[in-house]
Design a protein around this motif. Structure first.
Motif, PDB file in Angstrom:
ATOM      1  N   CYS A   1       5.212  12.831   4.894  1.00  0.00           N
ATOM      2  CA  CYS A   1       5.568  11.269   4.698  1.00  0.00           C
ATOM      3  C   CYS A   1       6.686  11.328   5.658  1.00  0.00           C
ATOM      4  O   CYS A   1       7.003  10.326   5.872  1.00  0.00           O
ATOM      5  CB  CYS A   1       5.727  11.174   3.262  1.00  0.00           C
TER       6      CYS A   1
ATOM      7  N   GLU B   1      -0.221   3.519   8.852  1.00  0.00           N
ATOM      8  CA  GLU B   1      -1.470   4.128   8.171  1.00  0.00           C
ATOM      9  C   GLU B   1      -1.667   5.988   7.818  1.00  0.00           C
ATOM     10  O   GLU B   1      -1.889   5.960   6.771  1.00  0.00           O
ATOM     11  CB  GLU B   1      -2.151   3.661   9.205  1.00  0.00           C
ATOM     12  N   MET B   2      -0.795   7.099   8.870  1.00  0.00           N
ATOM     13  CA  MET B   2      -0.483   8.066   8.555  1.00  0.00           C
ATOM     14  C   MET B   2       0.337   7.717   7.276  1.00  0.00           C
ATOM     15  O   MET B   2       0.018   8.871   6.209  1.00  0.00           O
ATOM     16  CB  MET B   2       0.330   8.490   9.410  1.00  0.00           C
TER      17      MET B   2
ATOM     18  N   THR C   1       2.718  17.446   1.119  1.00  0.00           N
ATOM     19  CA  THR C   1       2.684  16.483   1.987  1.00  0.00           C
ATOM     20  C   THR C   1       3.992  15.232   2.110  1.00  0.00           C
ATOM     21  O   THR C   1       4.156  14.446   2.906  1.00  0.00           O
ATOM     22  CB  THR C   1       1.827  15.918   0.974  1.00  0.00           C
TER      23      THR C   1
ATOM     24  N   PHE D   1      -0.630   8.894  -0.588  1.00  0.00           N
ATOM     25  CA  PHE D   1      -2.040   8.726  -1.236  1.00  0.00           C
ATOM     26  C   PHE D   1      -2.118   9.938  -1.536  1.00  0.00           C
ATOM     27  O   PHE D   1      -2.354  10.968  -2.474  1.00  0.00           O
ATOM     28  CB  PHE D   1      -3.775   8.359  -0.525  1.00  0.00           C
ATOM     29  N   LEU D   2      -2.542  11.395  -0.552  1.00  0.00           N
ATOM     30  CA  LEU D   2      -2.474  12.477  -0.692  1.00  0.00           C
ATOM     31  C   LEU D   2      -1.230  13.257  -1.693  1.00  0.00           C
ATOM     32  O   LEU D   2      -1.678  14.496  -2.276  1.00  0.00           O
ATOM     33  CB  LEU D   2      -2.338  13.729   1.002  1.00  0.00           C
TER      34      LEU D   2
ATOM     35  N   ILE E   1       0.628   5.616   4.597  1.00  0.00           N
ATOM     36  CA  ILE E   1       0.012   5.739   3.405  1.00  0.00           C
ATOM     37  C   ILE E   1      -1.541   6.397   2.787  1.00  0.00           C
ATOM     38  O   ILE E   1      -0.972   6.532   1.816  1.00  0.00           O
ATOM     39  CB  ILE E   1      -0.824   4.050   3.766  1.00  0.00           C
ATOM     40  N   VAL E   2      -1.494   7.450   3.824  1.00  0.00           N
ATOM     41  CA  VAL E   2      -2.336   8.138   3.669  1.00  0.00           C
ATOM     42  C   VAL E   2      -1.862   9.416   2.753  1.00  0.00           C
ATOM     43  O   VAL E   2      -2.040  10.010   2.121  1.00  0.00           O
ATOM     44  CB  VAL E   2      -3.667   8.871   4.701  1.00  0.00           C
ATOM     45  N   ALA E   3      -0.128   9.467   3.345  1.00  0.00           N
ATOM     46  CA  ALA E   3       0.214  11.249   2.844  1.00  0.00           C
ATOM     47  C   ALA E   3       0.575  11.327   1.475  1.00  0.00           C
ATOM     48  O   ALA E   3       0.844  11.124   0.739  1.00  0.00           O
ATOM     49  CB  ALA E   3       1.612  11.312   3.781  1.00  0.00           C
TER      50      ALA E   3
ATOM     51  N   ALA F   1       0.051   3.296  -3.393  1.00  0.00           N
ATOM     52  CA  ALA F   1      -1.219   4.504  -2.777  1.00  0.00           C
ATOM     53  C   ALA F   1      -0.873   5.493  -3.375  1.00  0.00           C
ATOM     54  O   ALA F   1      -1.837   6.676  -4.509  1.00  0.00           O
ATOM     55  CB  ALA F   1      -0.786   4.649  -1.194  1.00  0.00           C
TER      56      ALA F   1
ATOM     57  N   TRP G   1       1.231  -1.017  -0.020  1.00  0.00           N
ATOM     58  CA  TRP G   1       0.108   0.020   0.182  1.00  0.00           C
ATOM     59  C   TRP G   1       1.151   1.159   0.091  1.00  0.00           C
ATOM     60  O   TRP G   1       0.306   2.077  -0.649  1.00  0.00           O
ATOM     61  CB  TRP G   1      -0.809   0.298   1.432  1.00  0.00           C
TER      62      TRP G   1
END
Length: 110
Positions: free
Chosen positions: A93, A100-101, A89, A107-108, A103-105, A54, A50
């Motif tokens: 990262c 989780e943080m 972002t 993605f953004l 992966i979200v970063a 991502a 991921w």
């Protein structure tokens, strides 16, 4: 006048080339640090996938739409906003303390 335009053109070309370089490095640099991420963030294989994907998923999702937005609001404005968002972002990262943080970063970031 033509000297000023050629200087401005060189600056614009340099900025776009650096942005393209960042884009390529962002995709290709992650595999080199996967073992470190696995140890530091205690990530399993699925989480590492991921982390890798991502960014790519997000980029491919918004690529065509951003062209339309740039036509509407101006390429320069969208380019500057995108570079600023990418920088913010990237910082997120860098300071991510959990998988989780990160992966979200990522993605953004895309």
């Amino acid at each position: 006048m033509s000297t000023e335009l050629s200087r401005r053109g060189a600056v614009v070309l340099s900025a776009v080339c650096l942005a393209c370089l960042m884009f390529g490095l962002e995709i290709s640099s992650i595999p080199a640090i996967l073992p470190t991420l696995e140890q530091v963030l205690h990530a399993d294989f699925k989480a590492l996938q991921w982390i890798m994907n991502a960014y790519t998923i997000a980029v491919t999702t918004v690529l065509m739409a951003i062209g339309t937005v740039a036509d509407r609001y101006g390429r320069k404005r969208i380019f500057l906003v995108a570079i600023a968002a990418f920088g913010i972002t990237s910082l997120i990262c860098g300071v991510a303390s959990s998988v989780e943080m990160l992966i979200v970063a990522r993605f953004l970031q895309g």
